[in-house]
Design an enzyme around this catalytic site. Structure first.
Site, PDB file in Angstrom:
ATOM      1  N   SER A 235       3.391 -16.519  -1.951  1.00  0.00           N
ATOM      2  CA  SER A 235       3.253 -15.335  -2.820  1.00  0.00           C
ATOM      3  C   SER A 235       3.605 -16.115  -4.149  1.00  0.00           C
ATOM      4  CB  SER A 235       4.110 -14.219  -2.389  1.00  0.00           C
ATOM      5  OG  SER A 235       3.677 -12.906  -3.269  1.00  0.00           O
ATOM      6  N   ASP A 463      -5.067  -9.590   2.591  1.00  0.00           N
ATOM      7  CA  ASP A 463      -3.941  -9.524   1.780  1.00  0.00           C
ATOM      8  C   ASP A 463      -3.842  -8.674   0.853  1.00  0.00           C
ATOM      9  OD1 ASP A 463      -1.725 -10.339   0.201  1.00  0.00           O
ATOM     10  OD2 ASP A 463      -1.743 -12.495   0.680  1.00  0.00           O
ATOM     11  N   HIS A 493      -0.070  -9.964   4.198  1.00  0.00           N
ATOM     12  CA  HIS A 493       0.461 -10.884   2.919  1.00  0.00           C
ATOM     13  C   HIS A 493       1.264 -12.053   3.651  1.00  0.00           C
ATOM     14  CE1 HIS A 493       1.630 -11.835  -1.011  1.00  0.00           C
ATOM     15  NE2 HIS A 493       2.915 -11.921  -0.845  1.00  0.00           N
TER      16      HIS A 493
END
Length: 524
Positions: A235, A463, A493
């Site tokens: 991320s 995602d 995610h």
């Protein structure tokens, strides 16, 4: 991230999930990095802070700022590394950075250190790595698994803003105001948050930017005794890894960027993409729910019908918040945060279905509130980690853009068209840096890394927080021969931690053996 999380957009935090199998693509071999000895720190030729020696010791339980929890097993080690507060003044004041490691199990074939960042920005690596270590057991055979609290996070000069009671009040403020009074209430809430950050943490606020954290990582590399950096970023951690590669292309060893922040997008573009991503994930959840339980699904047949049901629930929450078991109320903002939190992982889809059923049929909001607390960094005792504070501080010092109420109102139709559920929430989140006491540093992160070794860039098609297109863009921006894309066809995610066998084989072969997969490899 929060009521709104910013960084990768408006709702983002590194979370981990579950998917499928299957692989396409072949690979070539990359150079093997020279093995390193498990140094206590420093080298004979190092000077200044790069020559410091680390005092590794048993780890305590994570602090409240780090997210609470229990102490890791006895074989985990913790330490503190000193870094320049201002890297432009290497001999000036220092900041203490908290580190944690699990030593390589196969000492004879040890490669070196594998540094992790789990995103946020604002996630404590010291608290997160031990909890997720089983997912990385294959890598721990030959790597020391190492993570850290980035500057401004957790035990590394963690930014402090509101106290717990004030955080509860802030989290309950209407994040999607409909009139002038609502806009003023949201602005006043943001102003209180910003003022508290400045009052409690002014000395560190100019120095918690991503470039400084990337320079910290190169210091860690030197002190740990690694000639090149091996790194796994998830991320926001992909943005941090990209910036590192830009600053230190010749020090890039084996880098994996998983669930990728698009480095070309400004905050408004990223927030819009995230609204679209969360709507896509909600659509996929509703479709799966209808297929599994039919009319018992709280969102019916899904699609427009399901979206209308969720939007109607949120509208009711705005007018009449629901009671919960702990005495707080589930507001619209907490409700949408809880829904978003459950969409980070396919594993939590059943919890989301239960929470929506509870709210729609029983008139209580306990489950959705618990999901919201998880995303907001609030524990069962009502204590908040510094996730929100660090997220705001890092995001606002990174990005130059500042958005007014008028900017948001002009963009609202576009956001609401992207998602009737998440659009307004992500749009109003853009005002979080308004009035921030430190100017932002860049329009977007620089990640071009000509001359760097190949970097694995992993995206997942479903995602919600970092849409898969960001991985393709990151690979392009890293440069020809540097960015190598791998796509996981799945939900949630984070790709590697789904346990998808194809993706795990691909990443492990790269990190452990130096095998670079074909660009465009797909796992499904």
């Amino acid at each position: 991230m929060h009521t709104v999380v910013r960084g990768a957009g408006a709702l983002g935090l590194a979370a981990l999930l579950l998917t499928a199998t299957g692989c396409q693509g072949d690979g070539s071999s990359a150079a093997e990095p020279a093995p390193t000895s498990p140094a206590t720190g420093g080298s004979a030729s190092a000077t200044g802070l790069a020559a410091q020696h680390l005092d590794w010791h048993a780890c305590a339980a994570p602090s409240t700022a780090q997210g609470s929890g229990t102490a890791p097993p006895a074989d985990w080690q913790c330490t503190t590394l000193k870094a320049p507060l201002d890297h432009a003044k290497p001999d000036g004041p220092t900041v203490d950075l908290a580190l944690i490691r699990s030593r390589a199990k196969d000492e004879q074939h040890r490669i070196g250190s594998l540094l992790f960042n789990f995103g946020g920005p604002g996630a404590s690596g010291v608290a997160t790595l031990p909890a997720l270590a089983p997912s990385y057991a294959s890598l721990n055979t030959r790597y020391d698994l190492v993570s850290f609290d980035p500057r401004g996070v957790g035990a590394s000069a963690g930014v402090t803003c509101l106290d717990d009671r004030a955080m509860d009040a802030s989290a309950a403020v209407d994040g999607t105001p409909d009139d002038a009074a609502g806009v003023k209430a949201l602005d006043d809430s943001n102003a209180r948050f910003v003022a508290a950050c400045e009052h409690n943490s002014a000395p560190v606020l100019p120095y918690v930017d991503t470039e400084s954290a990337a320079r910290d990582m190169d210091l860690m590399r030197q002190v740990l005794g690694d000639p090149k950096l091996s790194y796994f970023g998830i991320s926001y951690g992909t943005q941090l890894g990209g910036v590192y590669a830009h600053l230190f292309p010749q020090q890039v060893g084996r880098l994996v960027l998983d669930s990728v922040v698009d480095p070309t997008k400004d905050p408004q573009q990223a927030a819009l993409g995230q609204a679209q991503g969360f709507q896509l994930a909600l659509d996929d959840f509703m479709k799966a729910c209808a297929a599994q339980v039919g009319t018992s699904c709280p969102t019916g047949a899904g699609g427009d019908e399901g979206t209308a049901k969720v939007a109607a629930l949120l509208q009711r929450l705005e007018q009449s918040p629901l009671p919960t078991e702990d005495g707080r109320q589930l507001t619209e903002t907490l409700g949408v945060t809880g829904i978003a939190g459950a969409l980070y992982s396919q594993e939590t889809w059943p919890v989301l279905a239960a929470g929506l059923t509870e709210a729609m049929e029983q008139g209580t909001g306990t489950t959705l509130l618990q999901l919201s607390d998880g995303l907001n960094g609030r524990d069962a005792q009502g204590h908040y980690s510094n996730l929100n504070a660090a997220n705001r501080a890092i995001s606002c010092v990174d990005a130059r853009q500042r958005y007014s109420d008028q900017d948001v109102q002009q963009q609202l139709p576009q956001f609401q068209a992207a998602s009737p559920v998440f659009g307004a929430f992500t749009a109003w989140g853009l005002t979080g840096c308004t009035g921030w006491p430190v100017p932002g540093k860049t329009d977007h992160p620089e990640v071009a890394a000509a001359g760097a070794a190949p970097i694995l860039v992993v995206g997942t098609t479903g995602d919600p927080a970092t849409p898969v297109e960001g991985a393709r863009t990151m690979a392009q921006q890293l440069g020809p021969g540097v960015g190598v894309t791998v796509t996981l066809q799945g939900e949630g995610h984070g790709g590697y931690n789904t346990g998808n066998p194809c993706l795990k084989r691909t990443v492990d072969a790269y990190l452990l053996d130096g095998t670079v997969p074909a660009d465009g490899t797909t796992c499904g």
